[in-house]
Design a protein around this motif. Sequence first.
Motif, PDB file in Angstrom:
ATOM      1  N   ILE A  37      -5.642  11.620  -7.734  1.00 13.58           N
ATOM      2  CA  ILE A  37      -6.155  12.316  -6.349  1.00 13.58           C
ATOM      3  C   ILE A  37      -6.919  11.578  -5.602  1.00 13.58           C
ATOM      4  CG2 ILE A  37      -7.337  14.227  -5.474  1.00 13.58           C
ATOM      5  CD1 ILE A  37      -4.636  15.105  -6.925  1.00 13.58           C
ATOM      6  N   SER A  38      -7.796  10.751  -5.998  1.00 10.56           N
ATOM      7  CA  SER A  38      -8.816   9.749  -5.142  1.00 10.56           C
ATOM      8  C   SER A  38      -7.799   8.728  -4.330  1.00 10.56           C
ATOM      9  CB  SER A  38      -9.740   9.071  -5.953  1.00 10.56           C
ATOM     10  OG  SER A  38     -10.565  10.070  -6.455  1.00 10.56           O
ATOM     11  N   VAL A  39      -6.738   8.265  -4.968  1.00  8.57           N
ATOM     12  CA  VAL A  39      -6.002   7.416  -4.550  1.00  8.57           C
ATOM     13  C   VAL A  39      -4.992   8.159  -3.463  1.00  8.57           C
ATOM     14  CG1 VAL A  39      -4.385   5.622  -4.706  1.00  8.57           C
ATOM     15  CG2 VAL A  39      -6.187   5.906  -6.255  1.00  8.57           C
ATOM     16  N   ALA A  40      -4.303   9.377  -3.942  1.00  4.93           N
ATOM     17  CA  ALA A  40      -3.369  10.115  -3.114  1.00  4.93           C
ATOM     18  C   ALA A  40      -3.881  10.419  -1.598  1.00  4.93           C
ATOM     19  CB  ALA A  40      -2.861  11.175  -3.916  1.00  4.93           C
ATOM     20  N   VAL A  41      -5.166  11.013  -1.816  1.00  4.46           N
ATOM     21  CA  VAL A  41      -5.692  11.491  -0.564  1.00  4.46           C
ATOM     22  C   VAL A  41      -5.710  10.412   0.696  1.00  4.46           C
ATOM     23  CG1 VAL A  41      -7.997  11.331  -0.780  1.00  4.46           C
ATOM     24  CG2 VAL A  41      -7.202  13.141   0.539  1.00  4.46           C
ATOM     25  N   ILE A  84       6.957   2.716  -4.135  1.00  2.00           N
ATOM     26  CA  ILE A  84       6.623   3.086  -5.501  1.00  2.00           C
ATOM     27  C   ILE A  84       6.897   1.717  -6.372  1.00  2.00           C
ATOM     28  CG2 ILE A  84       7.704   4.116  -7.611  1.00  2.00           C
ATOM     29  CD1 ILE A  84       8.499   6.405  -5.735  1.00  2.00           C
ATOM     30  N   LEU A  85       7.854   0.738  -6.018  1.00  8.08           N
ATOM     31  CA  LEU A  85       7.991  -0.368  -6.533  1.00  8.08           C
ATOM     32  C   LEU A  85       6.777  -1.359  -6.600  1.00  8.08           C
ATOM     33  CD1 LEU A  85      11.756  -0.999  -6.047  1.00  8.08           C
ATOM     34  CD2 LEU A  85      10.770  -0.317  -8.278  1.00  8.08           C
ATOM     35  N   LEU A  86       6.334  -1.409  -5.467  1.00 12.81           N
ATOM     36  CA  LEU A  86       5.152  -2.140  -5.195  1.00 12.81           C
ATOM     37  C   LEU A  86       3.850  -1.769  -5.663  1.00 12.81           C
ATOM     38  CD1 LEU A  86       5.699  -3.332  -1.359  1.00 12.81           C
ATOM     39  CD2 LEU A  86       5.984  -4.899  -3.380  1.00 12.81           C
ATOM     40  N   GLY A  87       3.761  -0.387  -5.642  1.00 18.80           N
ATOM     41  CA  GLY A  87       2.622   0.228  -6.132  1.00 18.80           C
ATOM     42  C   GLY A  87       2.737   0.274  -7.591  1.00 18.80           C
ATOM     43  N   VAL A  88       3.646   0.232  -8.520  1.00 21.22           N
ATOM     44  CA  VAL A  88       3.685   0.287  -9.791  1.00 21.22           C
ATOM     45  C   VAL A  88       3.322  -1.348 -10.239  1.00 21.22           C
ATOM     46  CG1 VAL A  88       5.078  -0.088 -11.818  1.00 21.22           C
ATOM     47  CG2 VAL A  88       5.400   1.781 -10.326  1.00 21.22           C
ATOM     48  N   ALA A  89       3.697  -2.279  -9.467  1.00 22.32           N
ATOM     49  CA  ALA A  89       3.375  -3.633  -9.798  1.00 22.32           C
ATOM     50  C   ALA A  89       1.700  -3.752  -9.394  1.00 22.32           C
ATOM     51  CB  ALA A  89       3.991  -4.592  -8.886  1.00 22.32           C
ATOM     52  N   GLY A  90       1.318  -3.154  -8.447  1.00 24.44           N
ATOM     53  CA  GLY A  90      -0.284  -3.056  -8.252  1.00 24.44           C
ATOM     54  C   GLY A  90      -1.018  -2.578  -9.087  1.00 24.44           C
ATOM     55  N   THR A 229       0.707  -1.473  -0.363  1.00 26.92           N
ATOM     56  CA  THR A 229       0.491  -0.717  -1.350  1.00 26.92           C
ATOM     57  C   THR A 229      -0.410  -1.077  -2.438  1.00 26.92           C
ATOM     58  OG1 THR A 229       2.347   0.678  -0.663  1.00 26.92           O
ATOM     59  CG2 THR A 229       1.791   0.943  -3.077  1.00 26.92           C
ATOM     60  N   PRO A 230       0.016  -2.194  -3.059  1.00 28.75           N
ATOM     61  CA  PRO A 230      -0.829  -2.798  -4.100  1.00 28.75           C
ATOM     62  C   PRO A 230      -2.258  -2.817  -3.985  1.00 28.75           C
ATOM     63  CG  PRO A 230       1.105  -3.906  -3.999  1.00 28.75           C
ATOM     64  CD  PRO A 230       1.104  -3.156  -2.749  1.00 28.75           C
ATOM     65  N   ASP A 231      -2.805  -3.085  -2.644  1.00 27.51           N
ATOM     66  CA  ASP A 231      -4.211  -2.953  -2.351  1.00 27.51           C
ATOM     67  C   ASP A 231      -4.842  -1.764  -2.613  1.00 27.51           C
ATOM     68  OD1 ASP A 231      -3.850  -5.371  -1.209  1.00 27.51           O
ATOM     69  OD2 ASP A 231      -4.057  -4.904   0.946  1.00 27.51           O
ATOM     70  N   MET A 232      -4.078  -0.558  -2.613  1.00 27.76           N
ATOM     71  CA  MET A 232      -4.600   0.734  -2.772  1.00 27.76           C
ATOM     72  C   MET A 232      -4.141   1.132  -4.305  1.00 27.76           C
ATOM     73  SD  MET A 232      -3.312   4.114  -0.887  1.00 27.76           S
ATOM     74  CE  MET A 232      -4.144   3.645   0.797  1.00 27.76           C
ATOM     75  N   THR A 233      -2.929   0.778  -4.924  1.00 30.18           N
ATOM     76  CA  THR A 233      -2.681   1.270  -5.926  1.00 30.18           C
ATOM     77  C   THR A 233      -3.288   0.331  -7.375  1.00 30.18           C
ATOM     78  OG1 THR A 233      -0.633  -0.023  -6.222  1.00 30.18           O
ATOM     79  CG2 THR A 233      -0.585   2.102  -5.240  1.00 30.18           C
ATOM     80  N   ARG A 234      -3.793  -0.582  -6.789  1.00 29.69           N
ATOM     81  CA  ARG A 234      -4.716  -1.282  -8.195  1.00 29.69           C
ATOM     82  C   ARG A 234      -5.738  -0.879  -8.544  1.00 29.69           C
ATOM     83  NH1 ARG A 234      -8.654  -5.230  -5.553  1.00 29.69           N
ATOM     84  NH2 ARG A 234      -9.128  -4.272  -3.556  1.00 29.69           N
TER      85      ARG A 234
END
Length: 469
Positions: A37-41, A84-90, A229-234
């Motif tokens: 949630i913290s990342v999603a917002v 999604i693909l970049l985020g999962v790698a992150g 996206t990886p900057d965030m999803t890491r």
Amino acid sequence: MAPAEAGRGAVGEPGRGEALDDYSLSRVPEEARYSWISVAVQRFGQVSSFQQFMVGAVLGYGMTFTDAVIAITVGSVMLEAVTILLGVAGVREGLSTSVLARWSGFGRKGSAAVGMLVAFSLAGWFGVQNGVFAQGMHNLAGGVPPWAWALAGGAAVTAVSVFGFNTMAWTAYLTVPAFLLLAGWSVVDTLADHSLGHLVTAAPPGPALSLAEGTTLVAGAFILGALMTPDMTRFNRRPSDVVKQTLLGVTLGEYLIGLTAVLLGHAARTADIVGIITTSSGLLGTLILATAILKINDWNLYSSALATVNSIDVILGRRVGRRTVTLVIGAVGTTLSAAGVMDDFTGFLETIGVLAPPVAGIIIAEYYVVRRFRADLDRARSHGGLPGGIADWMPLSLVCWAAGALTGEYAGIGIPAVNAVVAAFALYAVAGRAAVRRGPRASRTPGTPPPGRSGLPDLPESGMTKTGG
């Protein structure tokens, strides 16, 4: 955690300094991850922005509601797939985009080139949006000159970004609901005198936009955000978090904000719907503008600083603090926007923006299809470090980068951003897999260390599980 293997750019066990620096050159450890949630917002805050209002208004001015829905759907699907693909790698590697690029096809100095592109682009957009904020606040509130608003707005965003992800999350918790409530109030007021059924079936009031043109607007408006996206999803805890927040953030952001703006474009019979919303009430418009700019511009500055830190580490061999870099970029961008010169760079920033989509295609192709460096990343991840060595340049990625950018710019058919991503992805995937099948000796480029399957020095394997391919 054991220290990372020796080598420039390798980072040891994260300590307090790394935490304060938001792990700019190292993996984000599990204990520093956040709830989805913290990342999603924050992701939703990026997508549900004035930019989406403007895109939706342009669509509504030139397309029927049905065609606008199709354009948003096609553009959103493309964005979600890349995100999604970049985020999962992150989340899997816990690395920012520019650091991940070292082992995702670009090499050390190639990742610095990626970092400089991203840093310059996002720093430029930080200044441009701060200028928009300043002029808008001046128009709404009067009295205070635009340069003073620019200094105040830039200083506020810089202060939030300096303190990093945690402070940015709390800022998003406040600004995202505030923006949605305030903008919703203004939208309802604007649409009150119009029939919803008529707006849905009405012909576009302005010059017609083709479906390809509309889809290009949707996909191109957020492609740089997708790349980062990886900057965030890491900071996520698991890949499923990335999927949930992307579906929520991109889908709701594109549809809720975009389609609302389409209706507003039909109702107001103009593409300048942002001006109508912000001027519907002096105080209300002021608050809408302030919350809209703050919740997206902090990420422009934050990701620009991360990319700059990686580039300095690679090019100069010096580690600099993310906070210091954020202050410097924030100060320069704020000063330039206060001086009123950033608007002159908008066309240039849009031009170099064609270089961003191919980077996403190459990273995805290397990480998921070619996988030359996955085993090294997996082994290093088992002890919390980074692989110990990598070639400076990887010619294949440079060729694919250029080919993707040229395809996106000059293909003349389809969606430029999609064309660029697909062309770079396909070319790198095919050529990269062919190089892997020929074996290490054939695939090794000049200057690449010979040992190891990927051309990297072998890491100690005692006590570690060797996974990946």
